[in-house]
Write a protein that holds these residues in place. Sequence first.
Motif, short mmCIF file in Angstrom:
data_model
loop_
_atom_site.label_atom_id
_atom_site.label_comp_id
_atom_site.label_asym_id
_atom_site.label_seq_id
_atom_site.Cartn_x
_atom_site.Cartn_y
_atom_site.Cartn_z
N ARG A 175 0.84 -1.21 0.00
CA ARG A 175 0.00 0.00 0.00
C ARG A 175 0.87 1.25 0.00
O ARG A 175 0.60 2.20 -0.73
N ARG A 176 1.93 1.23 0.81
CA ARG A 176 2.85 2.37 0.87
C ARG A 176 3.53 2.56 -0.48
O ARG A 176 3.71 3.69 -0.94
N ILE A 177 3.89 1.47 -1.15
CA ILE A 177 4.55 1.56 -2.45
C ILE A 177 3.61 2.17 -3.48
O ILE A 177 4.01 3.00 -4.30
N ILE A 178 2.34 1.76 -3.45
CA ILE A 178 1.35 2.33 -4.38
C ILE A 178 1.23 3.84 -4.17
O ILE A 178 1.17 4.61 -5.12
N GLU A 179 1.20 4.26 -2.91
CA GLU A 179 1.13 5.69 -2.60
C GLU A 179 2.36 6.43 -3.13
O GLU A 179 2.24 7.54 -3.66
N GLN A 180 3.53 5.81 -3.00
CA GLN A 180 4.75 6.44 -3.51
C GLN A 180 4.73 6.54 -5.03
O GLN A 180 5.18 7.54 -5.60
N LEU A 181 4.19 5.52 -5.70
CA LEU A 181 4.07 5.56 -7.15
C LEU A 181 3.16 6.71 -7.59
O LEU A 181 3.50 7.47 -8.49
N GLU A 182 2.01 6.80 -6.95
CA GLU A 182 1.05 7.84 -7.30
C GLU A 182 1.63 9.23 -7.07
O GLU A 182 1.41 10.15 -7.86
N THR A 218 15.28 7.33 -9.90
CA THR A 218 15.01 7.98 -8.61
C THR A 218 13.98 7.19 -7.81
O THR A 218 14.14 6.98 -6.60
N LEU A 219 12.92 6.74 -8.50
CA LEU A 219 11.88 5.97 -7.83
C LEU A 219 12.45 4.69 -7.23
O LEU A 219 12.12 4.32 -6.09
N LEU A 220 13.28 4.01 -7.98
CA LEU A 220 13.87 2.76 -7.51
C LEU A 220 14.68 3.00 -6.24
O LEU A 220 14.62 2.20 -5.29
N GLN A 221 15.42 4.09 -6.21
CA GLN A 221 16.21 4.42 -5.02
C GLN A 221 15.30 4.66 -3.82
O GLN A 221 15.61 4.24 -2.69
N ILE A 222 14.15 5.31 -4.05
CA ILE A 222 13.20 5.57 -2.97
C ILE A 222 12.59 4.28 -2.46
O ILE A 222 12.54 4.02 -1.25
N LEU A 223 12.14 3.42 -3.38
CA LEU A 223 11.46 2.18 -3.00
C LEU A 223 12.40 1.23 -2.27
O LEU A 223 11.99 0.55 -1.32
N LEU A 228 12.63 -4.64 -0.91
CA LEU A 228 13.45 -5.20 -1.98
C LEU A 228 12.56 -5.39 -3.19
O LEU A 228 11.64 -6.21 -3.17
N VAL A 229 12.79 -4.61 -4.23
CA VAL A 229 11.91 -4.63 -5.39
C VAL A 229 12.70 -4.75 -6.69
O VAL A 229 13.89 -4.42 -6.75
#
Length: 358
Positions: A175-182, A218-223, A228-229
Amino acid sequence: MITKQLAEEIVEQTMIRLNRNLNVMDTNGMILASGETERIEKIHEAAAQVAKSGETLWIKETDLAAWHGVKPGVNLPIYFQEKLVGVIGITGNPEELKEISTLVQLTTEMMVHQSLITSHIEWNRKRNELIFDELTSGNPLSAAVHERISQMRLDQNTSFITLLIEIKKSPSLSRRIIEQLESHFDGQTIVTGHSQLNEIFLLMKNDEPANLQQKLTTLLQILQQTALVRMGVGVTVSSILDTRTSYLAAKNALDFGKPDQSLVYFEDVELIALLKHNPHVELENFTNRILVDLNDSLCQTLVMYFICNKNSAETADCLKVHRHTLSYRLKKIYDATGLDPTNFQDAVVLHLALTLRD
């Protein structure tokens, strides 16, 4: 509207702090939850009046004859986004309740707001998942999905791309990852949600390649700070109706990219993906035929030779061998397979055989 479940939570949480009986009513005046369980599902006439007028109503002992099913206390309207969604009643002497009534009203409205906003977000995400499921199913779209797409008012010149995020650990953080994507792709996101238990999709408006690569890095660094993604990037499509093509490409990127590769573009694995979709037996026959007479040392030499882009000096340095030793090994490979690693066409065959073997 306040649900029965939410009403019960409001009563339970508020009574712990208030030490007074509480009633929560719907907009018809029916009691949804109460500290006095025998009153549940009965009509509270004072609450019905509050729902109609939108104004707080105080009930004294001397007022009881005028109302059915009420006790002394106060009944207050509960609003969500300027719309009346229910009524909360506190039982007791009105004089003793004046100091706490406003606080109870505000606290209740905050609980309602949090619950309804969360429910709305979850409903939107569930709807998005259903839309994405239809877009990627390969079947004709339902009228409801066509209607939803038309409501998006997408620019005819807009192109789209699909991202798939594979959560290898901590799936509870999805859920947190979805929020970060949005948040990260604010203004570009079309739909996002779960495509599988440990896999999140993002269908978004495409961007310039350089901008997209920068945002993805940048997104990958945040996630990766919290989970681990791995991320698979599909191909660009000119219509949202072609989402399936972009999705399958992103899926192939994850399936055929190296396990330790965090960001995989479909273009990086396109040839291997095409070949891997051939029957397994045929692929196995091909790799066995090409590599059968090569031992592990020769195969490792070939792998490094191709990693170094067929640069003999660099390959020898990486393998920590003399250049004459490398030349000797390359000749042994030629003698065993009939394919010359220094020849472009032969090198392609050897490289594919090694890649397909993995």
